[in-house]
Design a protein around this motif. Sequence first.
Motif, PDB file in Angstrom:
ATOM      1  N   HIS A  25       0.847  -1.197   0.000  1.00 59.21           N
ATOM      2  CA  HIS A  25       0.000   0.000   0.000  1.00 59.21           C
ATOM      3  C   HIS A  25       0.877   1.241   0.000  1.00 59.21           C
ATOM      4  N   ILE A  26       0.370   2.289  -0.632  1.00 60.53           N
ATOM      5  CA  ILE A  26       1.023   3.589  -0.605  1.00 60.53           C
ATOM      6  C   ILE A  26       0.127   4.548   0.161  1.00 60.53           C
ATOM      7  N   ALA A  27       0.679   5.141   1.207  1.00 63.84           N
ATOM      8  CA  ALA A  27      -0.068   6.143   1.984  1.00 63.84           C
ATOM      9  C   ALA A  27       0.139   7.498   1.315  1.00 63.84           C
ATOM     10  N   GLY A  28      -0.732   7.811   0.372  1.00 67.12           N
ATOM     11  CA  GLY A  28      -0.572   9.005  -0.439  1.00 67.12           C
ATOM     12  C   GLY A  28      -0.866  10.303   0.288  1.00 67.12           C
ATOM     13  N   HIS A  29      -1.430  10.238   1.484  1.00 66.28           N
ATOM     14  CA  HIS A  29      -1.758  11.456   2.225  1.00 66.28           C
ATOM     15  C   HIS A  29      -0.623  11.909   3.138  1.00 66.28           C
ATOM     16  N   ILE A  30       0.510  11.193   3.097  1.00 64.99           N
ATOM     17  CA  ILE A  30       1.631  11.515   3.980  1.00 64.99           C
ATOM     18  C   ILE A  30       2.830  11.987   3.143  1.00 64.99           C
ATOM     19  N   SER A  31       3.458  13.045   3.599  1.00 61.90           N
ATOM     20  CA  SER A  31       4.713  13.516   3.014  1.00 61.90           C
ATOM     21  C   SER A  31       5.787  13.478   4.095  1.00 61.90           C
ATOM     22  N   THR A  32       6.929  12.861   3.761  1.00 62.61           N
ATOM     23  CA  THR A  32       8.032  12.818   4.717  1.00 62.61           C
ATOM     24  C   THR A  32       9.144  13.793   4.326  1.00 62.61           C
ATOM     25  N   ARG A  33       8.827  14.750   3.443  1.00 63.18           N
ATOM     26  CA  ARG A  33       9.806  15.774   3.107  1.00 63.18           C
ATOM     27  C   ARG A  33      10.190  16.542   4.369  1.00 63.18           C
ATOM     28  N   TRP A  34      11.360  17.131   4.353  1.00 63.90           N
ATOM     29  CA  TRP A  34      11.873  17.806   5.540  1.00 63.90           C
ATOM     30  C   TRP A  34      10.876  18.815   6.090  1.00 63.90           C
ATOM     31  N   ARG A  35      10.287  19.610   5.195  1.00 65.24           N
ATOM     32  CA  ARG A  35       9.364  20.667   5.650  1.00 65.24           C
ATOM     33  C   ARG A  35       8.075  20.107   6.225  1.00 65.24           C
ATOM     34  N   ASP A  36       7.773  18.829   5.921  1.00 69.33           N
ATOM     35  CA  ASP A  36       6.503  18.231   6.348  1.00 69.33           C
ATOM     36  C   ASP A  36       6.685  17.227   7.487  1.00 69.33           C
ATOM     37  N   ARG A  37       7.877  17.133   8.036  1.00 70.16           N
ATOM     38  CA  ARG A  37       8.145  16.100   9.028  1.00 70.16           C
ATOM     39  C   ARG A  37       7.192  16.191  10.230  1.00 70.16           C
TER      40      ARG A  37
END
Length: 835
Positions: A637-649
């Motif tokens: 599965h891909i959790a498309g609602h999550i961003s692990t970019r630095w600004r979004d940590r």
Amino acid sequence: MKPALSVAVRALCEFTARGGDLDLRFTPAPSALEGMEGHAVVQKRREKVGGYETELALRGRFEELQVRGRADGFDAVKQQLEEIKTYRGRLDGVRPHHRALHWAQARVYGHLLCQERGLERIKLALVYFQIGSAEETVLVEECSATELQAFFESQCAHYLVWARSEAAHRQARDAAMAQLQFPMPAFRAGQRELAVAVYRTAHASEGGRCLMVQAPTGIGKTLATIFPLLKSMGAAMGKGATDSAGLDKLFFLTAKGTGHGLALHALWQLQQALSASASASASASASASASASASASASASASASASASASASASASVAPLRVLDMQARDKTCEHPDKACHGESCPLARGFFDRLPAARQLALQLPLWDAPALRTLALEHGICPYYLSQELVRWADVVVADYHYYYDSAAMLYALALQQDWRVGVLVDEAHNLLERARSMYTAPLSQFALAQARQAATGAVKKALDALQRQWQTLNKAQDQASYQSYEGIPDTLLGTVQRAVGAIAEQLAEQEIAGHATAGGPPALADHALLDFYWELLHFQALADQFGPHALFDIQLATPQQQRASRVRTPASTLCIRNVVPGPHLAPRHEAAQATVLFSGTLSPPGFYRDLLGLPADTAWLDVPSPFAARQLQVHIAGHISTRWRDREASLIPMAELIAQQYARQPGNYLCFLSSFDYLQQLAATLERLQPQLPLWLQQRGMDEAGRAEFLARFVEGGQGLGLAVLGGAFSEGVDLPGSRLIGAFVATLGLPQFNPVNEAMQRAMDQAMGVGLGYDYTYLYPGLRKVVQAAGRVIRGENDRGILVLMDDRFARAEVRALLPAWWQIEGVDRGF
């Protein structure tokens, strides 16, 4: 006449003429280039006089042993044969066992020349050339041809006993390998295809052929690659496959201890198969012997049976395949508090005198692993580590770390060239070779280390290091306050000061060495000082500067305020670095030197990336072995609602915690969650403890030792329940086997991209220039990052009966270019917010 055996003069003398102590005290030796230049200087001096011959190719024979070599020079007027040796410092620094070896070589060459030209007497000269001063010291002895012949024959007779034994072993080994059967009842899916591809690579018409193999966990890659190369030892190679012998050696190279253990286990399985075959042959031989003697008397029959049994027993006691397990020096050193010479370490004292007996008994051991060699070495009072290094020459298979073949001073590579071995090289978990090779060919120089070295320096060394400091400060000022800057080349002024510093330190160390040994019975005081450490760093820097090109960067990074304060150095300091970007130019000669190189891993995609960076030939073959696992075994599965970019940590923490809790509530069990850093890991752990206090958490800690790692993994028991948090690319991302319900799922909360920083941005620019504009980002960030993701995800499905779930927690996993780099057998079930 028996088939001829062949040996080089140097190899012959190294076997017969070395005696006394193992002595590895520091001696600033000339580089290979300096040695060649020194030889050329001496030879040119002689040629001016006239009647001087250089590089004489000589050969001779004793019984079936052919001896060959190339003498440095012969003065026909003086009737003097010369052996030229270069050194630094004082001539007293040339060790006694080295001098004995040098005289032995000169005497063997003297005999060969007398025999070739019918000379009755000859002068032998050792010409010692001091690199720093260009002064010669010539030691001369005059010998009759009769004396030299007696010396030659005694050396050959000594060597021939061993050479015959080795020839018999080689013949028996090759015959055993030709009959070797695959040790398992049947090949697994993909194993036969892999084994055939490896065998064909080894049997290519020309050497230097390479094969890249991407093969999933569970098919038995280790056994499927070793088996065909062992078969290649017992088979002729090349076009026609009639005249050319098979492989001489197999080098199995690993990055980590897990691969080391798997290789030894596979080789043990093959040894068992060989033993079973030998026992069956011996039984058949004994049965035939008893049948043939049935008509003889009872006593004669009993004698024949006993003889057959004894022969079978003797045959079975010697392993047909010699396997050497090379361990690191720090793992095998018995006296880490002592220096490696006879005045300090008892296991170095008389090492070469006791080596032959230990070497002879080693032939009776079924496996040359660390415990067996330690026992054997200590029984003979010699060093286990250096015994293993000596046994490399007589091993059939060597299991070792990458650096033994791929480093700039790699022992296995040097021996392969020197001995002209036909070598098969297996590179386990080959995706690791890229970063390991980059580190091998990267040379940092710290200005803090220079400051410590200057404090210890005096005289000419202090002057040279002061000049280096001034040049360094000039470079720092040119940074114009920039904390990091990369350059297309290395300033000539810097290289000049580095070279002068190296020469000054080398001369001083060489002068001080003997006095230090005489007063303390150990290394000179300077050897324990920061100056010696800095000298090694300068040498490495200088060597890589000589090979500098588009495959590398030269950069300067200013120290942080914290580093500056901690160092107590007043002036601003920096680190100079020759940073390897593309290891290919350094690795290519190693690939070319082998008959066949096979690089295999579960993750070698895309192949062009590894082929380009590892310096593999353009015609390198590629094999992608289909996975034995079915898509139904792994829910992706891909959790498309999550961003692990630095600004979004920070914003990602609660959604990730909720997603993990949902899956754990739906299917309790053991899970691993991989994050990009320890800081991110701690933040997620705190969030989970606050929102889901009932969820058992196990955290990877910074700097975990072996016991800590084992304790962490021990929590993953069959039927257990809990969540382990680990760093992607760390100790638990690969080489970890948790089959069945020990691990039922994994979460990956990052694309694994290397950190965006000035160094990686400079590497991206260099990669664009080397590989083509547009590839820099993929080669620097995307491909290395996704390789770590796939490795970590591979912890879930370890066998054909495993079932599990994988959750990729970042919206970028939904991109087409990213999904194209994921394993083909993964069937992504959706891009969603929860499930």
